[in-house]
Design a protein around this motif. Structure first.
Motif, PDB file in Angstrom:
ATOM      1  N   MET A 110       0.830  -1.207   0.000  1.00  0.00           N
ATOM      2  CA  MET A 110       0.000   0.000   0.000  1.00  0.00           C
ATOM      3  C   MET A 110       0.857   1.245   0.000  1.00  0.00           C
ATOM      4  SD  MET A 110      -3.055  -0.711   2.719  1.00  0.00           S
ATOM      5  CE  MET A 110      -1.911  -0.937   4.076  1.00  0.00           C
ATOM      6  N   LEU A 111       0.305   2.293  -0.576  1.00  0.00           N
ATOM      7  CA  LEU A 111       0.961   3.591  -0.615  1.00  0.00           C
ATOM      8  C   LEU A 111      -0.075   4.642  -0.239  1.00  0.00           C
ATOM      9  CD1 LEU A 111       3.791   4.721  -1.447  1.00  0.00           C
ATOM     10  CD2 LEU A 111       2.818   5.151  -3.695  1.00  0.00           C
ATOM     11  N   VAL A 112       0.238   5.452   0.769  1.00  0.00           N
ATOM     12  CA  VAL A 112      -0.620   6.583   1.137  1.00  0.00           C
ATOM     13  C   VAL A 112       0.135   7.860   0.805  1.00  0.00           C
ATOM     14  CG1 VAL A 112      -1.775   7.809   3.018  1.00  0.00           C
ATOM     15  CG2 VAL A 112      -1.823   5.313   2.944  1.00  0.00           C
ATOM     16  N   LEU A 113      -0.506   8.734   0.043  1.00  0.00           N
ATOM     17  CA  LEU A 113       0.093  10.004  -0.375  1.00  0.00           C
ATOM     18  C   LEU A 113      -0.676  11.135   0.283  1.00  0.00           C
ATOM     19  CD1 LEU A 113       0.279   9.198  -4.195  1.00  0.00           C
ATOM     20  CD2 LEU A 113       2.055   8.802  -2.498  1.00  0.00           C
ATOM     21  N   ARG A 114       0.046  11.984   1.041  1.00  0.00           N
ATOM     22  CA  ARG A 114      -0.610  13.103   1.714  1.00  0.00           C
ATOM     23  C   ARG A 114       0.338  14.281   1.787  1.00  0.00           C
ATOM     24  NH1 ARG A 114      -1.903  12.741   7.968  1.00  0.00           N
ATOM     25  NH2 ARG A 114       0.292  13.360   8.042  1.00  0.00           N
ATOM     26  N   GLY A 115      -0.156  15.441   1.394  1.00  0.00           N
ATOM     27  CA  GLY A 115       0.636  16.655   1.494  1.00  0.00           C
ATOM     28  C   GLY A 115       1.899  16.571   0.658  1.00  0.00           C
ATOM     29  N   GLN A 116       3.036  16.486   1.327  1.00  0.00           N
ATOM     30  CA  GLN A 116       4.324  16.397   0.646  1.00  0.00           C
ATOM     31  C   GLN A 116       5.057  15.103   0.976  1.00  0.00           C
ATOM     32  OE1 GLN A 116       6.542  19.956   1.589  1.00  0.00           O
ATOM     33  NE2 GLN A 116       4.858  21.307   1.010  1.00  0.00           N
ATOM     34  N   ARG A 117       4.329  14.100   1.532  1.00  0.00           N
ATOM     35  CA  ARG A 117       4.983  12.879   1.981  1.00  0.00           C
ATOM     36  C   ARG A 117       4.228  11.652   1.505  1.00  0.00           C
ATOM     37  NH1 ARG A 117       8.779  14.281   5.633  1.00  0.00           N
ATOM     38  NH2 ARG A 117       9.160  12.099   6.170  1.00  0.00           N
ATOM     39  N   TYR A 118       4.936  10.531   1.482  1.00  0.00           N
ATOM     40  CA  TYR A 118       4.302   9.241   1.241  1.00  0.00           C
ATOM     41  C   TYR A 118       4.621   8.319   2.408  1.00  0.00           C
ATOM     42  CZ  TYR A 118       8.853   7.144   0.047  1.00  0.00           C
ATOM     43  OH  TYR A 118      10.141   6.671   0.102  1.00  0.00           O
ATOM     44  N   VAL A 119       3.721   7.378   2.666  1.00  0.00           N
ATOM     45  CA  VAL A 119       3.942   6.302   3.641  1.00  0.00           C
ATOM     46  C   VAL A 119       3.569   5.008   2.942  1.00  0.00           C
ATOM     47  CG1 VAL A 119       3.243   5.290   5.834  1.00  0.00           C
ATOM     48  CG2 VAL A 119       3.453   7.765   5.632  1.00  0.00           C
ATOM     49  N   LEU A 120       4.457   4.008   3.008  1.00  0.00           N
ATOM     50  CA  LEU A 120       4.140   2.722   2.396  1.00  0.00           C
ATOM     51  C   LEU A 120       4.077   1.643   3.472  1.00  0.00           C
ATOM     52  CD1 LEU A 120       6.803   0.611   2.143  1.00  0.00           C
ATOM     53  CD2 LEU A 120       7.504   2.293   0.459  1.00  0.00           C
ATOM     54  N   ALA A 121       3.220   0.656   3.218  1.00  0.00           N
ATOM     55  CA  ALA A 121       3.108  -0.534   4.060  1.00  0.00           C
ATOM     56  C   ALA A 121       3.223  -1.731   3.135  1.00  0.00           C
ATOM     57  CB  ALA A 121       1.773  -0.546   4.795  1.00  0.00           C
ATOM     58  N   HIS A 122       4.013  -2.727   3.551  1.00  0.00           N
ATOM     59  CA  HIS A 122       4.307  -3.816   2.617  1.00  0.00           C
ATOM     60  C   HIS A 122       4.518  -5.128   3.347  1.00  0.00           C
ATOM     61  CE1 HIS A 122       6.372  -6.162  -0.460  1.00  0.00           C
ATOM     62  NE2 HIS A 122       7.387  -6.294   0.380  1.00  0.00           N
ATOM     63  N   VAL A 123       3.903  -6.182   2.813  1.00  0.00           N
ATOM     64  CA  VAL A 123       4.162  -7.540   3.273  1.00  0.00           C
ATOM     65  C   VAL A 123       3.958  -8.477   2.088  1.00  0.00           C
ATOM     66  CG1 VAL A 123       1.781  -7.818   4.103  1.00  0.00           C
ATOM     67  CG2 VAL A 123       3.578  -9.291   4.998  1.00  0.00           C
ATOM     68  N   GLY A 124       4.930  -9.359   1.837  1.00  0.00           N
ATOM     69  CA  GLY A 124       4.826 -10.288   0.709  1.00  0.00           C
ATOM     70  C   GLY A 124       5.816  -9.973  -0.385  1.00  0.00           C
ATOM     71  N   ASP A 125       5.442 -10.290  -1.639  1.00  0.00           N
ATOM     72  CA  ASP A 125       6.376 -10.072  -2.749  1.00  0.00           C
ATOM     73  C   ASP A 125       5.785  -9.233  -3.876  1.00  0.00           C
ATOM     74  OD1 ASP A 125       4.584 -11.897  -3.760  1.00  0.00           O
ATOM     75  OD2 ASP A 125       6.080 -13.323  -4.495  1.00  0.00           O
ATOM     76  N   THR A 126       4.679  -8.521  -3.622  1.00  0.00           N
ATOM     77  CA  THR A 126       4.358  -7.430  -4.543  1.00  0.00           C
ATOM     78  C   THR A 126       5.395  -6.339  -4.295  1.00  0.00           C
ATOM     79  OG1 THR A 126       2.754  -6.707  -2.906  1.00  0.00           O
ATOM     80  CG2 THR A 126       1.883  -7.860  -4.814  1.00  0.00           C
ATOM     81  N   ARG A 127       5.569  -5.449  -5.233  1.00  0.00           N
ATOM     82  CA  ARG A 127       6.636  -4.449  -5.089  1.00  0.00           C
ATOM     83  C   ARG A 127       6.116  -3.037  -5.348  1.00  0.00           C
ATOM     84  NH1 ARG A 127      12.013  -7.046  -8.116  1.00  0.00           N
ATOM     85  NH2 ARG A 127      12.284  -8.823  -6.683  1.00  0.00           N
ATOM     86  N   ILE A 128       6.827  -2.057  -4.759  1.00  0.00           N
ATOM     87  CA  ILE A 128       6.553  -0.640  -5.025  1.00  0.00           C
ATOM     88  C   ILE A 128       7.832  -0.032  -5.591  1.00  0.00           C
ATOM     89  CG2 ILE A 128       5.872   1.579  -4.053  1.00  0.00           C
ATOM     90  CD1 ILE A 128       4.408   0.101  -1.855  1.00  0.00           C
ATOM     91  N   TYR A 129       7.715   0.521  -6.791  1.00  0.00           N
ATOM     92  CA  TYR A 129       8.841   1.184  -7.451  1.00  0.00           C
ATOM     93  C   TYR A 129       8.582   2.689  -7.520  1.00  0.00           C
ATOM     94  CZ  TYR A 129      10.845  -3.226  -9.150  1.00  0.00           C
ATOM     95  OH  TYR A 129      11.427  -4.471  -9.249  1.00  0.00           O
TER      96      TYR A 129
END
Length: 562
Positions: A110-129
């Motif tokens: 998961m990716l949360v985008l707010r204001g000028q920042r991002y926060v990611l949460a990840h478990v498993g082998d999907t990927r965020i590039y």
């Protein structure tokens, strides 16, 4: 200025009998986008596992809905962790209830985008590039076994274990950034070089997502192929008062007198005329009483004071509880000046009762302590540290309900606040560590609650009264039974634990202190007495040196007189 993004998504079944991937996009508008942000996610049900598709879909649906229902005062990471752990428990419960679903699990990125920042949460082998200035970087780590024959076997996934460990990371956004969340059916088939090429080839995120999934299958991919792509078109505000800039432009009202009217509210009493703020009792057209809080006219050009008032209103609106006065939801259009309005409650603060000569009984103080700690635990669960707990900020209504007042200096880490005094509390109620520059936390609130109970019982302070700008030294606190011998040992020890010099010696949470108060003498707190050496802050060898010196002096004296 608001965050603006462009989003694209694609999910193809490929040669599989059904699509066990699931993608989720939530892009709220206006205030919800500014406070909670946009959420993008990809889940990949574990291939071959019964219920993999159901696990992926329900995990994303649950997380997407529940995240936006969490308190606005929680940090993004805290809110995500709560909802992901809840989703994990749900998947496990379904697998245990239904034998045909045994083994259901899913990856989640998961990716949360707010204001000028991002926060990611990840478990498993999907990927965020992330593609930034033509450079591609993978922001996640695959949770697979590090053996050639087991690199497709997951070590972590939603539904695999009761104890789910999730990776979290955050960082700054830049205009033009492109983020891609892709399942292993895409990245394994394409490789990073091809991913980089496709993300550079198109300008539209939807075309990027469609090309990624289609190309993965054309190059022989044997799995479902899913991708969510987002481009940052414009950064938002990263400061709470930037979001409230429209209200910040409102003028501070002139000083009001009884009978004056402001936006339909008529002043009936001046409640408090302080150096910075003014509080009025007002009534609306229906005759209902409220409290109106604003600034002194002299503070009209003081931006920090104006921001602090707006922050207090914003925070107060998000604390929906009988433990605090409630803020009226007035819109910008309903106000011509800078102020906010909250509910009025008959009664008096504990300080006003002390000043009037009220004598608090031991049972009365114990009951006040329980109500105070219930309110504090509620604030702490919302990630709010009050920072100024004292009798003057605790109101006891004629309805016998206790309410915590004044969130003006409360600390909340959800959004960056304007610069304030590091520790703006009242010195006699401030914990020792605050005088050493440590920022106030929940332990400091517990300390202040303990001093408040002590003061209600004795009208004294455990370490003596501390004046502003004084640098106090904290020795041993005076036991409250010295002033009131009838105080039971269990209550005295409870208060002494709350006001301990060191934070680690206090109660860990307000709930723990509340439980001790409720149990009372049935489960008394035991406070070990501090040895004389420790009270004097001297180590043993120093005491031995002093004693040895005294003995030598005595021997010399005896030799001289003999």
């Amino acid at each position: 200025m608001k965050l603006r993004i462009s989003v694209g998504e694609s999910s193809l079944t490929g040669p599989r009998p059904r699509n066990e991937d699931y993608v989720g996009l939530v892009t709220p508008a206006d205030a919800q986008l500014e406070i909670k942000g946009a959420l993008l996610a990809v889940a990949d049900g574990i291939s071959g596992g019964a219920g993999g598709a159901e696990a992926a879909e329900m995990t994303i649906r649950t997380v997407s809905a529940d995240y936006y229902a969490t308190p606005d005062t929680w940090t993004i990471q805290h809110a995500l962790d709560k909802v992901v752990q809840a989703a994990n428990r749900w998947v496990l419960s379904q697998a245990r209830k239904h034998s045909q679903m045994a083994g259901m699990a899913t990856t989640l990125s998961m990716l949360v985008l707010r204001g000028q920042r991002y926060v990611l949460a990840h478990v498993g082998d999907t990927r965020i590039y992330r593609l930034r200035e033509q450079s591609l970087q993978c922001l996640t780590t695959d949770h697979v076994w590090d053996r050639p024959d087991m690199r497709h076997v997951l070590k972590r996934a939603v539904g695999l274990d009761d104890q789910l460990s999730v990776d979290y990371a955050e960082g700054l956004l830049q205009t033009g950034d492109v983020y891609a969340i892709i399942s292993d059916g895409v990245w394994a088939a394409l490789g990073e070089a091809e991913l980089h090429k496709i993300l550079m080839l198109y300008h539209t995120p939807q075309l990027m997502a469609e090309h990624l999934t289609r190309q993965a299958l054309e190059q022989g991919g044997q799995d479902n192929a899913s991708a969510v792509v987002v481009r940052i078109d414009q950064l938002g505000q990263d400061h709470l008062t930037d979001m409230l800039a429209d209200a910040l432009s409102l003028p501070v009202p002139p000083k009001l007198a009884v009978g004056d009217t402001l936006d339909g509210f008529t002043v009936t009493r001046v409640l408090h005329d302080a150096r910075i703020s003014l509080l009025y009792q007002v009534k609306n057209a229906a005759g209902q009483l409220f409290v109106l809080k604003t600034l002194q006219p002299a503070r009209a050009e003081d931006k920090a004071s104006c921001e602090a008032l707006l922050n207090e209103e914003w925070l107060g609106k998000r604390v929906v509880s009988q433990c605090v006065p409630q803020i009226l939801p007035l819109t910008r259009e309903q106000r011509t000046h800078l102020y906010y309005v909250m509910t009025w409650h008959e009664g008096a603060t504990l300080q006003q009762r002390l000043d009037a000569g009220h004598h608090f009984t031991i049972n009365g103080v114990a009951n006040i302590g329980q109500d105070l700690l219930r309110g504090l635990s509620m604030l702490h669960r919302l990630n709010i540290v009050h920072r100024d707990i004292k009798p003057a900020n605790i109101h006891l209504g004629s309805d016998t309900r206790l309410r915590i007042l004044d969130l003006g200096v409360a600390l909340n880490t959800t959004l960056p606040m304007p610069e304030q005094m590091e520790n703006p509390g009242t010195p006699s109620y401030m914990a020792p560590e605050l005088f050493d520059g440590k920022l106030a936390d929940r332990q400091a609130d517990i300390y202040a609650a303990g001093v408040t109970l002590y003061h209600l019982l004795t009208r004294k302070y455990p370490y003596g009264e501390i004046e502003p700008f004084q640098s106090p030294r904290f020795g041993e606190p005076v036991r409250p039974s010295r002033y009131r011998p009838e105080i039971p040992a269990w209550l005295e020890n409870l208060i002494l634990k709350a006001i301990a010099r060191k934070p680690e010696h206090r109660f860990e949470t307000a709930e723990e202190m509340l439980l001790a108060l409720e149990h009372g003498e049935l489960r008394p707190i035991v406070i070990p007495r501090t040895p004389l050496i420790a009270r004097a802050r001297l180590v043993k060898w120093q005491w031995l040196a002093i004693i040895s010196l005294c003995v030598n002096v005595l021997l010399i004296y005896l030799l001289m007189v003999s």
